[in-house]
Design an enzyme around this catalytic site. Structure first.
Site, PDB file in Angstrom:
ATOM      1  N   GLU A 144      50.454  51.137  54.469  1.00  0.00           N
ATOM      2  CA  GLU A 144      51.027  51.366  55.894  1.00  0.00           C
ATOM      3  C   GLU A 144      52.342  50.654  56.043  1.00  0.00           C
ATOM      4  O   GLU A 144      53.371  51.424  56.395  1.00  0.00           O
ATOM      5  CB  GLU A 144      50.011  51.246  56.823  1.00  0.00           C
ATOM      6  CG  GLU A 144      48.766  52.000  56.570  1.00  0.00           C
ATOM      7  CD  GLU A 144      47.816  51.420  56.022  1.00  0.00           C
ATOM      8  OE1 GLU A 144      46.480  51.316  56.259  1.00  0.00           O
ATOM      9  OE2 GLU A 144      47.994  50.365  55.223  1.00  0.00           O
TER      10      GLU A 144
ATOM     11  N   ARG B 289      47.842  43.103  27.508  1.00  0.00           N
ATOM     12  CA  ARG B 289      49.176  42.815  26.643  1.00  0.00           C
ATOM     13  C   ARG B 289      50.226  43.969  26.740  1.00  0.00           C
ATOM     14  O   ARG B 289      51.440  43.854  26.640  1.00  0.00           O
ATOM     15  CB  ARG B 289      49.116  42.835  24.992  1.00  0.00           C
ATOM     16  CG  ARG B 289      48.157  41.626  24.646  1.00  0.00           C
ATOM     17  CD  ARG B 289      47.942  41.443  23.481  1.00  0.00           C
ATOM     18  NE  ARG B 289      46.883  42.468  22.655  1.00  0.00           N
ATOM     19  CZ  ARG B 289      45.729  42.208  22.744  1.00  0.00           C
ATOM     20  NH1 ARG B 289      45.255  41.191  23.269  1.00  0.00           N
ATOM     21  NH2 ARG B 289      44.964  43.138  22.307  1.00  0.00           N
TER      22      ARG B 289
ATOM     23  N   THR C  42      30.494  37.351  19.810  1.00  0.00           N
ATOM     24  CA  THR C  42      31.844  37.958  19.341  1.00  0.00           C
ATOM     25  C   THR C  42      32.965  36.984  19.499  1.00  0.00           C
ATOM     26  O   THR C  42      33.841  37.163  18.660  1.00  0.00           O
ATOM     27  CB  THR C  42      32.030  38.982  20.842  1.00  0.00           C
ATOM     28  OG1 THR C  42      31.153  39.976  20.753  1.00  0.00           O
ATOM     29  CG2 THR C  42      33.556  39.500  20.619  1.00  0.00           C
TER      30      THR C  42
ATOM     31  N   CYS D 278      43.340  48.729  58.229  1.00  0.00           N
ATOM     32  CA  CYS D 278      42.659  47.616  58.465  1.00  0.00           C
ATOM     33  C   CYS D 278      42.753  47.108  60.103  1.00  0.00           C
ATOM     34  O   CYS D 278      43.828  47.423  60.717  1.00  0.00           O
ATOM     35  CB  CYS D 278      42.870  46.289  57.693  1.00  0.00           C
ATOM     36  SG  CYS D 278      44.536  45.874  57.713  1.00  0.00           S
TER      37      CYS D 278
ATOM     38  N   GLU E  38      32.726  43.393  27.111  1.00  0.00           N
ATOM     39  CA  GLU E  38      33.264  43.665  25.657  1.00  0.00           C
ATOM     40  C   GLU E  38      32.591  42.865  24.685  1.00  0.00           C
ATOM     41  O   GLU E  38      32.948  41.637  24.693  1.00  0.00           O
ATOM     42  CB  GLU E  38      34.659  43.430  25.626  1.00  0.00           C
ATOM     43  CG  GLU E  38      35.567  44.798  26.227  1.00  0.00           C
ATOM     44  CD  GLU E  38      36.850  44.635  25.862  1.00  0.00           C
ATOM     45  OE1 GLU E  38      37.259  44.684  24.736  1.00  0.00           O
ATOM     46  OE2 GLU E  38      37.984  44.378  26.945  1.00  0.00           O
TER      47      GLU E  38
END
Length: 372
Positions: free
Chosen positions: A55, A209, A198, A78, A305
């Site tokens: 706003e 990236r 992993t 808000c 992941e």
């Protein structure tokens, strides 16, 4: 103004809010359009936490002359003093005539309070219950209601549901276009969670990236979280070399004096890891406790992941909201590794999902499933 024109301007406010998809966290994404006599005076969107809200930016774009105007904002203005002053007060001071709100703010400090303050000051407020505005901040709402972030689990597999060869080779099952889409989900996430398996097998960076996710020349990096029960992470891992913070969630006592083997058969002191660490559970990392911790940071949404074991643990514990399944048009055979590392004996035990979207990325498909 007609309902159709209201919809057009509110749609534009939501589109503006989407520009902050990857940067506003942990604040909600908000866009604003200010209109008078059918002409747009100013546009704005919330870019970064601690900086001007949508706003205020729209009023700045209008050079401050917004008296008698209608304000279209994707989320309720808000009404509390935070890192910036209340937007409801700013709109009242600017003498706007009307505010059209796409969705109420789920924050209990606000939730209808901004609307009440505007109406008490004589400003007309219309609640639109805009579906896209609701969806845009679903993770923010989820965290406020549950104390935990919205959890996306990303998996890439062949058509026969295999994630890697028996040897562990998996780069790359999917193509560049699909991997580019993963960057989108990583960029919008507050945190990315992976497992020690992993980390040791693939040595990933798990950072953002692509420059297309930068806002105002700045690229926000998510918190990278390693689920490492026995503290096997090594300081030389790529994840510690890439930009952005790292958190290690472990179960054993953190002991930097632990000895590790060297080539001479003796021992060497394990170097300190360049990351924050936190103990979550005994024996194994308590994933529910980890999500509670991330929700308190606060993180609105996280991306898992990880390999079949950790991803499967999230699924079987019911600690997920969406699965992002990337399917490549290839078959790896029965000896290859499965999509999830859990076994079921009866059909009634099957984990169910609901397909909400299917989209092609080059030769691959992305299937989005919501938890049923």
């Amino acid at each position: 103004m007609s309902a159709d024109k209201d919809r057009v301007f509110l749609d534009e406010a939501v589109a503006l809010a989407e520009r902050g998809l990857c940067t506003t966290t942990p604040n909600p994404r908000v866009g604003c359009v200010i209109v008078r006599a059918g002409r747009v005076l100013g546009r704005g969107w919330h870019q970064w936490r601690g900086e001007a809200h949508a706003e205020v930016r729209a009023m700045q774009d209008a050079a401050g002359d917004v008296a008698g105007a209608s304000v279209y904002v994707s989320l309720e203005p808000c009404c509390v003093q935070g890192e910036t002053p209340p937007c409801a007060d700013a709109l009242i001071a600017a003498k706007v005539e009307r505010v059209v709100v796409g969705a109420l703010d789920p924050d209990p400090r606000v939730n209808g309070g901004g609307v009440e303050r505007l109406r008490a000051a004589g400003v007309r407020v219309d609640l639109a219950n805009h579906a896209a505005a609701q969806r845009l901040n679903a993770p923010h709402r989820h965290r406020l209601q549950t104390g935990r972030p919205w959890v996306h689990i990303k998996m890439a597999a062949s058509m026969d549901g295999r994630t890697a060869m028996a040897s562990g080779a998996s780069q790359w099952i999917t193509g560049a276009e699909a991997r580019g889409d993963v960057q989108h989900w990583r960029a919008r996430s507050c945190a990315v969670i992976t497992g020690i398996g992993t980390l040791l097998a693939d040595n990933p960076q798990l950072n953002v990236r692509a420059s297309r996710f930068a806002v105002d020349g700045r690229l926000r990096q998510p918190l990278r979280v390693i689920v490492d029960s026995r503290l096997r992470s090594g300081a030389e891992a790529n994840i510690f070399k890439a930009a952005g913070p790292v958190l290690i969630a472990h179960a054993q006592r953190f002991d930097e004096t632990a000895q590790t083997p060297d080539t001479q058969g003796g021992g060497r002191r394990k170097p300190p890891l360049p990351a924050e660490s936190v103990k979550c559970g005994d024996g194994a990392v308590d994933l529910a406790q980890l999500l509670d911790l991330l929700g308190a940071k606060p993180c609105n949404e996280v991306l898992v992941e990880a390999g079949p074991a950790l991803a499967g643990a999230f699924v079987t514990a019911g600690l997920w909201d969406e699965l992002l399944l990337y399917l490549a048009p290839k078959f790896l055979g029965s000896a290859a590794r499965p999509l999830f590392g859990f076994a079921l004996e009866r059909l009634e035990e099957a984990v169910s999902g609901r397909i909400i979207d299917v989209k092609a990325f080059g030769p691959d498909l992305r299937i989005r499933l919501a938890k049923a």
